[in-house]
Design an enzyme around this catalytic site. Structure first.
Site, mmCIF file in Angstrom:
data_model
loop_
_atom_site.group_PDB
_atom_site.id
_atom_site.type_symbol
_atom_site.label_atom_id
_atom_site.label_comp_id
_atom_site.label_asym_id
_atom_site.label_seq_id
_atom_site.Cartn_x
_atom_site.Cartn_y
_atom_site.Cartn_z
ATOM 1 N N LYS A 15 0.792 -1.139 -0.211
ATOM 2 C CA LYS A 15 -0.079 -0.215 0.221
ATOM 3 C C LYS A 15 0.716 1.445 -0.347
ATOM 4 C CE LYS A 15 -2.339 -1.166 3.929
ATOM 5 N NZ LYS A 15 -0.826 -2.425 4.067
ATOM 6 N N ARG A 90 -10.179 0.686 8.541
ATOM 7 C CA ARG A 90 -9.958 -0.728 8.686
ATOM 8 C C ARG A 90 -10.558 -1.040 9.188
ATOM 9 N NH1 ARG A 90 -3.819 0.672 9.002
ATOM 10 N NH2 ARG A 90 -2.541 -1.707 8.548
ATOM 11 N N ARG A 127 12.073 -5.846 5.152
ATOM 12 C CA ARG A 127 11.796 -4.402 4.734
ATOM 13 C C ARG A 127 12.475 -4.043 6.173
ATOM 14 N NH1 ARG A 127 5.700 -1.270 4.925
ATOM 15 N NH2 ARG A 127 5.472 -2.608 7.322
ATOM 16 N N ARG A 162 11.105 -1.397 11.112
ATOM 17 C CA ARG A 162 9.936 -1.059 12.337
ATOM 18 C C ARG A 162 10.010 -2.377 13.263
ATOM 19 N NH1 ARG A 162 4.905 -0.099 7.855
ATOM 20 N NH2 ARG A 162 4.006 -0.957 9.499
ATOM 21 N N ARG A 173 -0.742 -8.335 13.374
ATOM 22 C CA ARG A 173 -1.174 -7.925 12.405
ATOM 23 C C ARG A 173 -2.064 -8.558 11.569
ATOM 24 N NH1 ARG A 173 3.873 -5.214 10.744
ATOM 25 N NH2 ARG A 173 2.446 -3.819 9.139
HETATM 26 P P1 AP5 Z 1 4.902 -2.259 1.843
HETATM 27 O O1 AP5 Z 1 4.453 -0.467 0.255
HETATM 28 O O2 AP5 Z 1 5.917 -0.922 3.064
HETATM 29 O O3 AP5 Z 1 3.464 -2.732 2.631
HETATM 30 P P2 AP5 Z 1 2.477 -1.895 2.974
HETATM 31 O O4 AP5 Z 1 1.418 -2.405 2.713
HETATM 32 O O5 AP5 Z 1 2.379 -0.537 3.141
HETATM 33 O O6 AP5 Z 1 2.896 -2.285 4.366
HETATM 34 P P3 AP5 Z 1 2.470 -2.120 5.769
HETATM 35 O O7 AP5 Z 1 2.961 -2.748 6.721
HETATM 36 O O8 AP5 Z 1 2.973 -0.284 5.750
HETATM 37 O O9 AP5 Z 1 1.341 -1.723 6.063
HETATM 38 P P4 AP5 Z 1 0.132 -1.878 7.528
HETATM 39 O O10 AP5 Z 1 -0.892 -1.757 7.040
HETATM 40 O O11 AP5 Z 1 0.595 -3.182 7.979
HETATM 41 O O12 AP5 Z 1 0.835 -0.381 8.280
HETATM 42 P P5 AP5 Z 1 0.704 0.754 7.968
HETATM 43 O O13 AP5 Z 1 1.875 1.890 8.246
HETATM 44 O O14 AP5 Z 1 -0.462 1.814 7.404
HETATM 45 O O15 AP5 Z 1 5.937 -2.918 1.062
HETATM 46 C C1 AP5 Z 1 6.095 -3.866 2.658
HETATM 47 C C2 AP5 Z 1 7.307 -4.205 1.948
HETATM 48 O O16 AP5 Z 1 7.234 -4.739 1.075
HETATM 49 C C3 AP5 Z 1 8.642 -3.033 1.747
HETATM 50 O O17 AP5 Z 1 10.171 -3.485 1.535
HETATM 51 C C4 AP5 Z 1 8.415 -2.842 -0.224
HETATM 52 O O18 AP5 Z 1 9.527 -2.301 -0.570
HETATM 53 C C5 AP5 Z 1 8.376 -4.243 -0.683
HETATM 54 N N1 AP5 Z 1 7.329 -4.309 -1.478
HETATM 55 C C6 AP5 Z 1 6.377 -3.435 -2.289
HETATM 56 N N2 AP5 Z 1 5.842 -3.843 -3.084
HETATM 57 C C7 AP5 Z 1 6.359 -4.907 -3.524
HETATM 58 C C8 AP5 Z 1 6.468 -5.617 -4.957
HETATM 59 N N3 AP5 Z 1 5.852 -5.770 -5.911
HETATM 60 N N4 AP5 Z 1 7.382 -6.602 -5.345
HETATM 61 C C9 AP5 Z 1 8.260 -6.888 -4.274
HETATM 62 N N5 AP5 Z 1 8.539 -5.647 -2.934
HETATM 63 C C10 AP5 Z 1 7.569 -5.008 -2.294
HETATM 64 O O19 AP5 Z 1 0.537 0.653 9.614
HETATM 65 C C11 AP5 Z 1 1.058 0.509 11.065
HETATM 66 C C12 AP5 Z 1 0.328 0.284 12.409
HETATM 67 O O20 AP5 Z 1 -0.928 1.221 12.903
HETATM 68 C C13 AP5 Z 1 -1.271 -0.651 12.041
HETATM 69 O O21 AP5 Z 1 -1.141 -1.756 12.646
HETATM 70 C C14 AP5 Z 1 -1.919 -0.381 13.282
HETATM 71 O O22 AP5 Z 1 -1.712 -0.110 15.048
HETATM 72 C C15 AP5 Z 1 -1.596 1.545 12.935
HETATM 73 N N6 AP5 Z 1 -3.276 1.713 12.386
HETATM 74 C C16 AP5 Z 1 -2.594 2.551 11.298
HETATM 75 N N7 AP5 Z 1 -4.150 2.537 10.571
HETATM 76 C C17 AP5 Z 1 -4.588 2.515 11.021
HETATM 77 C C18 AP5 Z 1 -5.991 3.141 11.188
HETATM 78 N N8 AP5 Z 1 -6.662 2.793 10.545
HETATM 79 N N9 AP5 Z 1 -6.746 1.955 12.497
HETATM 80 C C19 AP5 Z 1 -6.158 1.373 13.535
HETATM 81 N N10 AP5 Z 1 -4.831 1.164 13.405
HETATM 82 C C20 AP5 Z 1 -4.024 2.031 12.396
#
Ligand code: AP5
Length: 220
Positions: A15, A90, A127, A162, A173
């Site tokens: 994402k 979410r 990552r 992270r 997660r």
């Molecule tokens: P990346 O693009 O970073 O993936 P992502 O889907 O953004 O993963 P996140 O871990 O950031 O998502 P998340 O939803 O768990 O965390 P968030 O920060 O939103 O890609 C991942 C890796 O793969 C990278 O190394 C990248 O280079 C690689 N990659 C990407 N695409 C690729 C491809 N096509 N091929 C090869 N490699 C690839 O949330 C974190 C925390 O915050 C949550 O757990 C929660 O506690 C809190 N939080 C955030 N939003 C909310 C909400 N709305 N409600 C409640 N809690 C929330």
């Protein structure tokens, strides 16, 4: 033209990687609730202190905290051109709150990124992210390694993992996603606003699938 898009998908689906590109291509702000929390945590703010414990263990942050933070962000002037929400909503309560915020329909399209679970774990456990809170550098040991090991290509700061990319937090997660975010997928699917995109393969291939899906659903 204003476009309001939600990017959904499990942790590690890509994402953040895709949202940065797509938002730039469509000239709309990229709003990631995870990034907003990480900025607050790095600043040591009250909001950051409240969120940190939940994030580190892989639990979702409670709705009322997320909703206050998001409401403030989407009140900023740049949102008139639309937005790309990454990691929000979410839960059903978050999706419903977003609908109440905008009269006549909150979003134009919800894009769901789909990837096999084994690949999600590989992406998350490999990552490395930039330790500089003002830099958004994200790397992967196998798929997109930095030029110099442990150093950010963009700003030269150290790369770190992270806290929530440790195996136990990754498991949690994925559980949270399955138990709470599946209702959000149903919410948008029932409204006819959801499109599913295969997020396996190269970053470029996924980006072009997403942009085609957006162009088809929201013609310029
Ligand atoms: P990346 O693009 O970073 O993936 P992502 O889907 O953004 O993963 P996140 O871990 O950031 O998502 P998340 O939803 O768990 O965390 P968030 O920060 O939103 O890609 C991942 C890796 O793969 C990278 O190394 C990248 O280079 C690689 N990659 C990407 N695409 C690729 C491809 N096509 N091929 C090869 N490699 C690839 O949330 C974190 C925390 O915050 C949550 O757990 C929660 O506690 C809190 N939080 C955030 N939003 C909310 C909400 N709305 N409600 C409640 N809690 C929330």
């Amino acid at each position: 033209m204003s476009r309001r898009i939600v990017l959904l998908g499990p942790p590690g689906a890509g994402k953040g990687t895709q949202a940065a590109r797509v938002a730039a291509d469509f000239a709309i702000p990229h709003i990631s609730t995870g990034d907003l929390f990480r900025v607050e945590i790095a600043a040591g703010s009250e909001l950051g202190k409240k969120a940190k414990g939940f994030i580190d263990t892989g639990d979702l942050v409670p709705d009322e905290i997320v909703l206050d933070m998001l409401a403030a962000r989407i009140s900023e002037p740049d949102v008139v051109s639309g937005f790309l929400l990454d990691g929000f909503p979410r839960t059903s309560a978050q999706a419903e709150a977003l609908e109440r915020r905008f009269e006549g329909g909150a979003i134009d399209l919800a894009v769901l990124l789909e990837v096999e679970e084994e690949e999600l774990v590989t992406r998350l456990s490999g990552r490395w992210v930039c330790s500089n809170p003002k830099c958004s550098g994200v790397f992967h040991v196998l798929y997109s390694p930095p030029l110099v090991e442990g150093i950010c290509d963009s700003c030269g700061a150290a790369l770190v993992q992270r806290n929530d990319d440790k195996p136990e937090a990754i498991r949690r997660r994925l559980q949270e996603y399955a138990s709470k975010t599946s209702a959000v997928i149903d919410f948008y699917e029932t409204r006819g606003e959801l499109v599913r995109v295969d997020s396996s393969g190269s970053v470029e291939d996924v980006a072009s699938r997403i942009e085609s899906a957006i162009d088809n659903a929201i013609p310029a």
